[in-house]
Design a protein around this motif. Structure first.
Motif, PDB file in Angstrom:
ATOM      1  N   SER A  55     -25.748  44.232  38.397  1.00 58.76           N
ATOM      2  CA  SER A  55     -26.494  45.391  38.864  1.00 58.76           C
ATOM      3  C   SER A  55     -25.696  46.103  39.941  1.00 58.76           C
ATOM      4  N   LEU A  56     -26.173  47.254  40.337  1.00 63.00           N
ATOM      5  CA  LEU A  56     -25.495  48.051  41.337  1.00 63.00           C
ATOM      6  C   LEU A  56     -26.396  48.223  42.548  1.00 63.00           C
ATOM      7  N   ALA A  57     -25.791  48.266  43.720  1.00 65.70           N
ATOM      8  CA  ALA A  57     -26.534  48.483  44.957  1.00 65.70           C
ATOM      9  C   ALA A  57     -25.713  49.398  45.849  1.00 65.70           C
ATOM     10  N   PRO A  58     -26.363  50.155  46.725  1.00 62.58           N
ATOM     11  CA  PRO A  58     -25.616  51.046  47.604  1.00 62.58           C
ATOM     12  C   PRO A  58     -24.688  50.261  48.513  1.00 62.58           C
ATOM     13  N   SER A  59     -23.529  50.816  48.775  1.00 59.29           N
ATOM     14  CA  SER A  59     -22.588  50.165  49.671  1.00 59.29           C
ATOM     15  C   SER A  59     -22.760  50.735  51.074  1.00 59.29           C
TER      16      SER A  59
ATOM     17  N   TYR B  15     -21.862  53.321  44.937  1.00 61.60           N
ATOM     18  CA  TYR B  15     -22.459  52.063  44.502  1.00 61.60           C
ATOM     19  C   TYR B  15     -21.377  51.018  44.353  1.00 61.60           C
ATOM     20  N   ARG B  16     -21.756  49.781  44.653  1.00 60.79           N
ATOM     21  CA  ARG B  16     -20.835  48.670  44.497  1.00 60.79           C
ATOM     22  C   ARG B  16     -21.507  47.616  43.634  1.00 60.79           C
TER      23      ARG B  16
ATOM     24  N   THR C 190     -20.962  40.540  37.477  1.00 64.05           N
ATOM     25  CA  THR C 190     -21.747  41.560  38.153  1.00 64.05           C
ATOM     26  C   THR C 190     -22.720  42.159  37.168  1.00 64.05           C
TER      27      THR C 190
ATOM     28  N   LEU D 290     -24.197  57.543  48.576  1.00 62.38           N
ATOM     29  CA  LEU D 290     -24.461  57.540  47.151  1.00 62.38           C
ATOM     30  C   LEU D 290     -23.480  56.675  46.375  1.00 62.38           C
TER      31      LEU D 290
END
Length: 70
Positions: free
Chosen positions: A4-8, A16-17, A2, A14
């Motif tokens: 990067s982070l993206a909104p779940s 992130y997953r 993994t 707010l």
């Protein structure tokens, strides 16, 4: 892996997953992304060089097809 982070889609907008790099690249190539930026080289508040950069990153299948009018 993994990277990067993206909104779940959870209740908390707010939150992130983690997102795999291959998933992020797949989404970018499927929809396309426009990248733009400006670089200015200045000495003593005098602009010497200004460079404008613009790039379109997309797969060939994601680009709109142009119709021949002739």
């Amino acid at each position: 892996m993994t990277t990067s982070l993206a909104p779940s889609s959870a209740d908390d907008p707010l939150a992130y997953r983690p997102v795999a790099l291959v998933d992020l690249l797949d989404r970018v190539l499927a929809t396309g992304v426009m990248i733009s930026g400006d670089i200015t080289l200045a000495i003593a508040d005098v602009d010497l060089v200004r460079i404008s950069l613009r790039a379109l990153v997309a797969s060939v299948g994601a680009l709109p097809q142009q119709e021949d009018t002739a």
